[in-house]
Every structure is written in C-alpha cells, then in structure tokens.
Design a protein around this motif. Structure first.
Motif, PDB file in Angstrom:
ATOM      1  N   ILE B 281      13.864   6.258  -4.927  1.00  0.00           N
ATOM      2  CA  ILE B 281      14.581   7.268  -5.718  1.00  0.00           C
ATOM      3  C   ILE B 281      16.040   6.849  -5.869  1.00  0.00           C
ATOM      4  CG2 ILE B 281      15.218   9.721  -5.751  1.00  0.00           C
ATOM      5  CD1 ILE B 281      12.304   9.444  -5.701  1.00  0.00           C
ATOM      6  N   LYS B 282      16.642   7.248  -6.973  1.00  0.00           N
ATOM      7  CA  LYS B 282      18.094   7.206  -7.043  1.00  0.00           C
ATOM      8  C   LYS B 282      18.580   8.426  -7.808  1.00  0.00           C
ATOM      9  CE  LYS B 282      20.000   4.129  -9.765  1.00  0.00           C
ATOM     10  NZ  LYS B 282      20.377   3.462 -10.984  1.00  0.00           N
ATOM     11  N   SER B 283      19.859   8.785  -7.597  1.00  0.00           N
ATOM     12  CA  SER B 283      20.428   9.978  -8.240  1.00  0.00           C
ATOM     13  C   SER B 283      21.607   9.593  -9.101  1.00  0.00           C
ATOM     14  CB  SER B 283      20.934  10.966  -7.189  1.00  0.00           C
ATOM     15  OG  SER B 283      19.923  11.438  -6.386  1.00  0.00           O
ATOM     16  N   SER B 284      21.874  10.464 -10.045  1.00  0.00           N
ATOM     17  CA  SER B 284      23.074  10.281 -10.845  1.00  0.00           C
ATOM     18  C   SER B 284      23.591  11.653 -11.259  1.00  0.00           C
ATOM     19  CB  SER B 284      22.793   9.422 -12.081  1.00  0.00           C
ATOM     20  OG  SER B 284      21.795  10.014 -12.864  1.00  0.00           O
ATOM     21  N   LEU B 285      24.889  11.687 -11.568  1.00  0.00           N
ATOM     22  CA  LEU B 285      25.533  12.927 -11.987  1.00  0.00           C
ATOM     23  C   LEU B 285      26.235  12.693 -13.310  1.00  0.00           C
ATOM     24  CD1 LEU B 285      27.079  14.027  -8.597  1.00  0.00           C
ATOM     25  CD2 LEU B 285      25.505  15.411  -9.946  1.00  0.00           C
ATOM     26  N   SER B 294      17.158   4.878  -2.609  1.00  0.00           N
ATOM     27  CA  SER B 294      16.756   5.419  -1.310  1.00  0.00           C
ATOM     28  C   SER B 294      15.902   4.377  -0.599  1.00  0.00           C
ATOM     29  CB  SER B 294      15.930   6.686  -1.517  1.00  0.00           C
ATOM     30  OG  SER B 294      14.689   6.329  -2.144  1.00  0.00           O
ATOM     31  N   LYS B 295      15.389   4.769   0.566  1.00  0.00           N
ATOM     32  CA  LYS B 295      14.404   3.919   1.227  1.00  0.00           C
ATOM     33  C   LYS B 295      13.169   3.852   0.335  1.00  0.00           C
ATOM     34  CE  LYS B 295      15.827   5.139   5.883  1.00  0.00           C
ATOM     35  NZ  LYS B 295      15.557   5.857   7.112  1.00  0.00           N
ATOM     36  N   THR B 296      12.396   2.793   0.516  1.00  0.00           N
ATOM     37  CA  THR B 296      11.135   2.637  -0.222  1.00  0.00           C
ATOM     38  C   THR B 296       9.997   3.113   0.665  1.00  0.00           C
ATOM     39  OG1 THR B 296      12.030   0.713  -1.355  1.00  0.00           O
ATOM     40  CG2 THR B 296       9.640   0.985  -1.386  1.00  0.00           C
ATOM     41  N   LEU B 297       9.165   3.992   0.117  1.00  0.00           N
ATOM     42  CA  LEU B 297       7.997   4.467   0.865  1.00  0.00           C
ATOM     43  C   LEU B 297       6.722   3.956   0.198  1.00  0.00           C
ATOM     44  CD1 LEU B 297       8.906   8.168   1.769  1.00  0.00           C
ATOM     45  CD2 LEU B 297       9.191   6.101   3.127  1.00  0.00           C
ATOM     46  N   ASN B 298       5.752   3.639   1.007  1.00  0.00           N
ATOM     47  CA  ASN B 298       4.471   3.111   0.502  1.00  0.00           C
ATOM     48  C   ASN B 298       3.392   4.171   0.556  1.00  0.00           C
ATOM     49  OD1 ASN B 298       5.576   0.455   0.261  1.00  0.00           O
ATOM     50  ND2 ASN B 298       5.369   0.249   2.472  1.00  0.00           N
ATOM     51  N   PHE B 299       2.468   4.095  -0.377  1.00  0.00           N
ATOM     52  CA  PHE B 299       1.305   4.975  -0.332  1.00  0.00           C
ATOM     53  C   PHE B 299       0.100   4.236  -0.896  1.00  0.00           C
ATOM     54  CE2 PHE B 299       1.116   6.018  -4.870  1.00  0.00           C
ATOM     55  CZ  PHE B 299       2.413   5.827  -5.282  1.00  0.00           C
ATOM     56  N   GLN B 300      -1.069   4.789  -0.597  1.00  0.00           N
ATOM     57  CA  GLN B 300      -2.342   4.123  -0.951  1.00  0.00           C
ATOM     58  C   GLN B 300      -3.158   5.043  -1.859  1.00  0.00           C
ATOM     59  OE1 GLN B 300      -2.678   1.345   1.195  1.00  0.00           O
ATOM     60  NE2 GLN B 300      -4.595   0.478   0.488  1.00  0.00           N
ATOM     61  N   VAL B 301      -3.665   4.471  -2.947  1.00  0.00           N
ATOM     62  CA  VAL B 301      -4.596   5.217  -3.814  1.00  0.00           C
ATOM     63  C   VAL B 301      -5.999   4.698  -3.518  1.00  0.00           C
ATOM     64  CG1 VAL B 301      -5.292   5.687  -6.183  1.00  0.00           C
ATOM     65  CG2 VAL B 301      -2.869   5.618  -5.589  1.00  0.00           C
ATOM     66  N   LEU B 302      -6.876   5.635  -3.112  1.00  0.00           N
ATOM     67  CA  LEU B 302      -8.220   5.234  -2.702  1.00  0.00           C
ATOM     68  C   LEU B 302      -9.227   5.535  -3.808  1.00  0.00           C
ATOM     69  CD1 LEU B 302      -8.055   6.847   0.849  1.00  0.00           C
ATOM     70  CD2 LEU B 302      -7.699   4.442   0.305  1.00  0.00           C
ATOM     71  N   GLY B 303     -10.260   4.726  -3.844  1.00  0.00           N
ATOM     72  CA  GLY B 303     -11.361   4.982  -4.770  1.00  0.00           C
ATOM     73  C   GLY B 303     -12.153   6.189  -4.296  1.00  0.00           C
ATOM     74  N   GLN B 304     -13.041   6.696  -5.147  1.00  0.00           N
ATOM     75  CA  GLN B 304     -13.797   7.901  -4.816  1.00  0.00           C
ATOM     76  C   GLN B 304     -14.700   7.711  -3.613  1.00  0.00           C
ATOM     77  OE1 GLN B 304     -13.173  10.868  -6.081  1.00  0.00           O
ATOM     78  NE2 GLN B 304     -11.612   9.875  -7.332  1.00  0.00           N
ATOM     79  N   ASP B 305     -15.174   6.475  -3.427  1.00  0.00           N
ATOM     80  CA  ASP B 305     -16.084   6.252  -2.314  1.00  0.00           C
ATOM     81  C   ASP B 305     -15.376   5.735  -1.068  1.00  0.00           C
ATOM     82  OD1 ASP B 305     -17.372   3.076  -3.610  1.00  0.00           O
ATOM     83  OD2 ASP B 305     -15.391   4.000  -3.607  1.00  0.00           O
ATOM     84  N   GLU B 306     -14.077   5.664  -1.118  1.00  0.00           N
ATOM     85  CA  GLU B 306     -13.328   5.207   0.060  1.00  0.00           C
ATOM     86  C   GLU B 306     -12.935   6.404   0.895  1.00  0.00           C
ATOM     87  OE1 GLU B 306     -10.646   2.487  -2.471  1.00  0.00           O
ATOM     88  OE2 GLU B 306     -10.434   1.694  -0.456  1.00  0.00           O
TER      89      GLU B 306
END
Lengths: 328, 378
Positions: B281-285, B294-306
C-alpha cells in the motif's frame, strides 16, 4: 565458408539481443565511487581517498561489504576512518591485507540508507576514508616511467550492497575507480592530509550509554556490557574498559562491545572510554549497587530487637505468675 | 585549387557510394537482418516497461531538507539571514522601520515602527544552536519513535490529523542518521525509514514532508478462488490509499481512508490465478505529499479442490527472530537494538547458537546483520 560467416553473424546478433535484455532489466543505479577521482601525489605524501555511495530514488540499503584493491608496491594503506560515515554499525574491524593490497570493510545502518535528500547541503554519502602513504620508489623505476607512475585504486567486483527488505537481497552496484599519478618528491617535507584532519579534530566522540546485560546466547549467561558510539570527525579508534572498586582508581583495558565483565559479582565501578583517532576521549560510567552487607549497626539492631522481645516475654510471664499467686 | 576540388569530389562520391552500398546491404541482405533487428531492439528496449516487480510501480516521496542559517529562504522559513523574501516593515503591518531576520528564521520587527510608536515582538539575544527538526505525518494520535544514530532520541505523539514535529537540540555538526517508525491504533508497526543528512554548525536543519507509509494487514492469507480478502490498516486521515496487488497481471485499486485514517479494501480473488500473490500500500494527500510503500504481505489463492491450512491473521504475534534476546517494551513489542547486534557479533562466523543464524545458511555474517537491521527498533 559462407555458412560459417552466416553462423558468426547469427551468434553476434544473438549476443546483442541477450545483452539488451541483460543491461536494461537488471542494472542498478547504485554506484560505489572514490573521491577524488584522480590525483597527483609525490613520494612520501599521505593522502585520503573517500569511498562514497550513490543510490537511485527507490533503493534503500542497510549493509555494505566492500573490497578494494590498491597497488601495495607503490602505496602503503595506513588506516581507515569511519569518521562522519553514514555507517553506524561496524560489526568487524576493517582489514588491510598489505601483501595482496586488499582492503575490506563491512558496515551497517539501522533503518537503511536511501540516498541524497533534496535540499541537503552536503553529500551525506561517505562510507569510509582510506589513508594512504606513497612508498619510497626507486629512482630507476621512476626513470623508466618518465618520472611518473600511473596507477589506480579500484573496488573489486565482489563488493556488495544488501537491501533493507528483511531478506538481505543483494544489489550489485556500479563501480567507479580512481586514477593516481605518482611523482618524485622534490620537496623537503611531504604533505600529510591526514595529519591536518587530526589536528583540526577537537571534538569528543558522541555521548553514549553502557548497558549491563545477561543472556543465555552469549558468554554462557554471564554478565556483559553493551555500548556503541560514533565520531563525526576523525573517527573512532578504540574503546577501553575499566573495572575497579575504588572510584579514584582506573584499570584500562582495550575491548569491544559486547565485553565480558571480569567482576561477575557486579561490585565494581565500570567505565567505558571511547577514543577517536585524534586522541579525544569520552568516558561513560556505571556505578553498580553494592551488595547488602551486615554492618555492626545492623547486628546491634537485631540484638536490641531480640532483647526487647525477650523482655516483653519475661514481663508477660511474670505477670501471669503474679496473677496465679493472687488467685491462690 | 582545382586539384583540391577534384579530390574533394572524389572523396564525396566514394563516401556516397559506400553509404549507399552499406544501406542496401543492411536493408536487403539476409545476413545483416538479424544484426539490424538486434541493434534496433538494443536502442528501443529502454522504452518498454520493465518487468520486475520492484520497478513496475514508480514511487515518489517528497521529503525535503531546509536549513535555517544558509542565507536562502526555504520552505517553512519567513526569512534567512539577509534574505527577507521581499518583505518590509510596511508589509508586516508597520509604518516604517528596518525589518530583519532572527536566527530562527522568523522576522524581527523590533526596529519596525507603527503609528502609535514602538515596534512589536522580537528582542532578546538569540544564540544559534545546531538543531534538527523533524516533521511530517504518521497515524492519528499514535506514538512516533525517533532514533538518532540507531538509538532512541524521543517518542512523540502525532495529533488527530496525524501531524508530528520533533526537535533535536544540541546535535554535533556532521553526518546525522535519523530513523522513524510508528505504531498504529492496533499496534501494527510501520517500516523504519532513515534519513541521512549533513547538519551544519549553528544552523537549524528541518526535515519536512515526511509521510510514514500506511500499516497493512490481511484478514486471512489463504482463500479459495472467488472469495474475498480484506486488506486493511491505518494511514493519515482522508488519504488516498493505493492498493497494489502483484500477480501475473498486476493492478492498482484506490480507496480513501476515513477520518481516523483507517482504510480497508475487499479484494475479489476471482480474476487472480491460483497460487501466491502479494500486496502493498501507499498513501497520498492533496498537495502532492506521498508516502513510500508499506510492508509487503503475501497471500495464497487456492483452487476449489485445494484445502487451506489453519487460517492465521496477517498480524504476527510471534517473537521476531531478530529479537535475539527476547526483550520487549512496555507495550509488549519486540525490541531489536545494539544488544541483539552484540549477540550476533558474539556468534559471528560459525554460530555457537543457531538462533543467531537468521537466514539459516549455516554462517552468521553480514547477511544476518542486514536482516536484523531491517527489524531495528532502537
């Protein structure tokens, strides 16, 4: 024959193709360079070469490991100074390999360094000052080179920057070196740039605190002290530590942080002294609490208290006896 | 003269012939076509967008430094030395007199005379000191920690509009390294940002337009494709928040922070392919003030059968590895400082304790130092 020629052109074209991708997708604008970029120095002169770092806007690094090569047959590497350096943590003393002519230093900066800020009146990108002295060069060698010898000091390719990203991602910098010209000394007294710096430095190292710590990960859980400071002029030379019972006595020993305390009973007055290259010193003191001793006064109090209780008991017993007699 | 003219003409004709031949070969010869193609590619490739993650989205930060005492009126100064920014006593509301500048770069109207007689304000001897002022924006009503050369110099509370200002008097002239970090209203920490600058003797150096990046968190780090992930955090009130999502087709979404600086974005994972992704994320005014990422956060997208692992919040409650001696502040937050560096140095080389090998490569060296410094709190 024409097939071979065609093959050559194909290979050449392929190389240009690959080269295009390589340089436009991986090159960093981070630059390690030396100042001054060129110079003329006479035999016997002592001079300073500064290592500096430029970064691109979105680059932020927190550790640098630099290796430099200098002509050891022509120059003597006298010392390194981190005075006024952007590096605030020097984990290991820098090394000078006088046989191979290689200088190595490692430094870090908490929070990282992002480069020059708009409006900053100074460069603020100094890494280290390297002090060199021109050796006595045989006249034959000078004569053979037309009364001057050209040489250079350069960063080695294994110099590395690490990004402030929590992953220690390496960043390969561009390198710029310095060209030197060595001339015969026709003067009586050689120049000494470093001596001028030392003579001007009248400022103490920065104030600092000394903390007593104990941890199972270090010194087998024994007490140790932690301290760190910087010097904005000639740079820190060493620390000294003194542990004595008497505040008027001192017993200085050179040491570094972390420092294992000799007095593990923590009965001593601990002094830590930071000394810079010009000899200016700043001393910080910790006075540890003395252990509780059983003083004679304390013992007397206990005896008095015991006497009072004994007397009270006697009084109660006596009263009980009198009451019993009265009842009879 | 005639001979020279003839020679020139011959030279010109030869040059023309060679050029024509060369161009003809270049354009029509098979063996040259690959070479031409590569050279053209070499020249035009810089115009194409670069493909690395770090360079896909350009950042812009607007931090500036001004120096009071350098004789130049800069941002935040009324005057500086003899530079009065074209101001006079008359323009300051007086009738006449001599306007001057104080050592703190504000007007000295003590020699200005109004109609009723007597000037106002000013007076007193001001001895210039070497000082640094840090000002900017963090998160509303939260603490901002300021470090000087790696040690805590002070903690200041930002106001309800996220503005903060901190003065560091008595600074030794020379290079000064200042770091800042803040915690939002839920205790999430911003990345540390360092500013290395040259402090001039007898002058006040101001670092302005600092805008700490937003904090970021995820409600979950693994979802089935088609489900939503909430990206949330805090920044300055009414900021424009840009949510960057990195996948095979990176994209940016814009949301606005509310009056307490809280923002959230419901990320629909339907268009994302299965696998690992990241977001920051970043902000501006308005007015051009912009934060870094900001810090980088990771996430996982799973298939329907996972199947997903046990869900965990993006907010970590574990001790960070860099906190080698497991010490915490009054709020229960990890402290990473010179004590941890000392422990690292004690284990330098082949570690006596493997906990100090932060990147698990079997040796404690400057790479572990880099990881530790990233988590520095002072």
């Amino acid at each position: 024959m024409s097939k071979i020629k065609n093959l050559k052109y194909i290979i050449f074209s392929f190389c240009i193709f690959i080269f295009s991708f390589c340089i436009f997708n991986k090159v960093s604008a981070a630059t390690l360079y030396l100042e001054p970029k060129s110079g003329e120095y006479k035999i016997g002169d002592t001079f300073i070469i500064e290592a500096r770092l430029n970064l691109k806007a979105e680059e932020n690094i927190n550790v640098i490991e630099a290796n430099l090569k200098y002509p050891q047959d022509l120059l003597e590497a006298v010392d390194l100074s981190f005075g006024d350096s952007l590096l605030t943590i020097i984990p290991q003393p820098p090394t000078i390999d006088k046989e191979k002519g290689i200088i190595n230093f490692v430094g870090g900066i908490p929070g990282g360094y992002s480069g020059h800020i708009a409006g900053d009146p100074g460069l603020s990108n100094l890494l280290v000052k390297m002090i060199f002295k021109v050796r006595e060069i045989p006249q034959d060698q000078l004569n053979a080179n037309g009364q001057q010898i050209k040489t250079e000091i350069n960063f080695l390719d294994n110099s590395e920057l690490l990004l402030n990203d929590g992953l220690a991602t390496p960043l390969k910098p561009t390198i710029q070196n310095v060209n030197l010209t060595i001339l015969p000394n026709n003067q009586v007294i050689p120049k000494d740039e470093w001596l001028e710096v030392l003579e001007e430095d009248k400022t103490l190292p920065e104030p600092f605190t000394v903390e007593i710590k104990q941890d199972s990960l270090i010194f087998d859980n024994k007490y140790f002290i932690v301290f760190s400071t910087t010097d904005k002029q000639s740079g820190l030379k060493y620390y000294e530590i003194s542990e004595t019972r008497d505040k008027n006595q001192e017993n200085w020993n050179k040491g570094d942080s972390p420092y294992l305390l000799t007095d593990q009973n923590l009965n001593s007055i601990i002094k830590v002294r930071a000394v810079d290259m010009a000899g200016n010193m700043r001393t910080e003191i910790i006075t540890l609490p003395q252990p509780t001793k059983k003083t004679p006064f304390f013992i007397l109090l206990i005896i008095l208290f015991a006497l009072i209780i004994f007397c009270c008991l006697l009084f109660i017993l006596k009263n009980n006896k009198i009451n019993k007699l009265k009842n009879q | 003269m005639t001979i020279k003219n003839n020679q020139n003409e011959i030279f010109f004709r030869n040059w023309l012939f060679l050029s024509r031949t060369f161009l003809r070969d270049l354009l029509f010869s098979k063996k040259y076509k690959l070479t031409i193609f590569s050279v053209i590619l070499f020249l035009i490739l810089p115009l194409f967008p670069k493909i690395s993650q770090a360079e896909t989205f350009q950042t812009s930060v607007s931090v500036i430094i001004t120096v009071c005492g350098n004789g130049v009126v800069e941002l935040g100064e009324q005057c500086d030395g003899s530079d009065l920014d074209s101001q006079t006593c008359g323009k300051q509301g007086f009738n006449r007199g001599n306007l001057s500048c104080k050592a703190d770069c504000t007007f000295d109207t003590s020699d200005c005379i109004s109609g009723g007689g007597g000037g106002g304000g000013g007076g007193g001897l001001y001895v210039p000191e070497t000082k640094v002022i840090i000002q900017g924006m963090a998160y509303p009503n939260t603490d901002v920690t300021i470090l000087k050369d790696g040690k805590i110099a002070g903690i200041i509370k930002a106001d309800n509009m996220a503005n903060f200002k901190f003065e560091l008097p008595g600074i030794t002239p020379g290079i000064c390294s200042l770091s800042l970090w803040a915690e939002d209203f839920r205790g999430r920490r911003s990345p540390s940002f360092s500013y290395t600058l040259s402090v001039q003797s007898g002058m006040t150096t101001t670092i302005a337009n600092i805008f700490l990046p937003p904090t970021i968190d995820l409600d979950k780090d693994q979802v089935k494709k088609g489900e939503k992930i909430i990206i949330f955090g805090q920044t300055a009130p009414k900021s424009q928040v840009s949510v960057y999502v990195y996948s095979s087709n990176p994209f940016i979404k814009e949301v606005e922070a509310d009056q307490i600086g809280a923002y959230f974005y419901n990320l629909d994972t339907t268009p994302l392919e299965n696998g690992a992704h990241s977001t920051k994320i970043k902000s501006s005014l308005e007015g051009g003030l912009a934060s870094d990422f900001s810090k980088t956060l990771n996430f996982q997208v799973l298939g329907q059968d996972e199947t997903s692992e046990e869900p965990s919040s993006g907010e970590s409650v574990k001790i960070i590895p860099a906190n080698l001696n497991h010490d915490f502040n009054k709020k229960g937050r990890d402290i990473v400082n010179f004590v941890d560096v000392s422990i690292l140095l004690y284990n330098w080389g082949k570690p006596k304790n493997i906990k100090t090998d932060l990147n698990n490569d079997g040796v404690v060296n400057y790479q572990d130092l880099s990881i530790l410094l990233y988590h520095w709190t002072g």
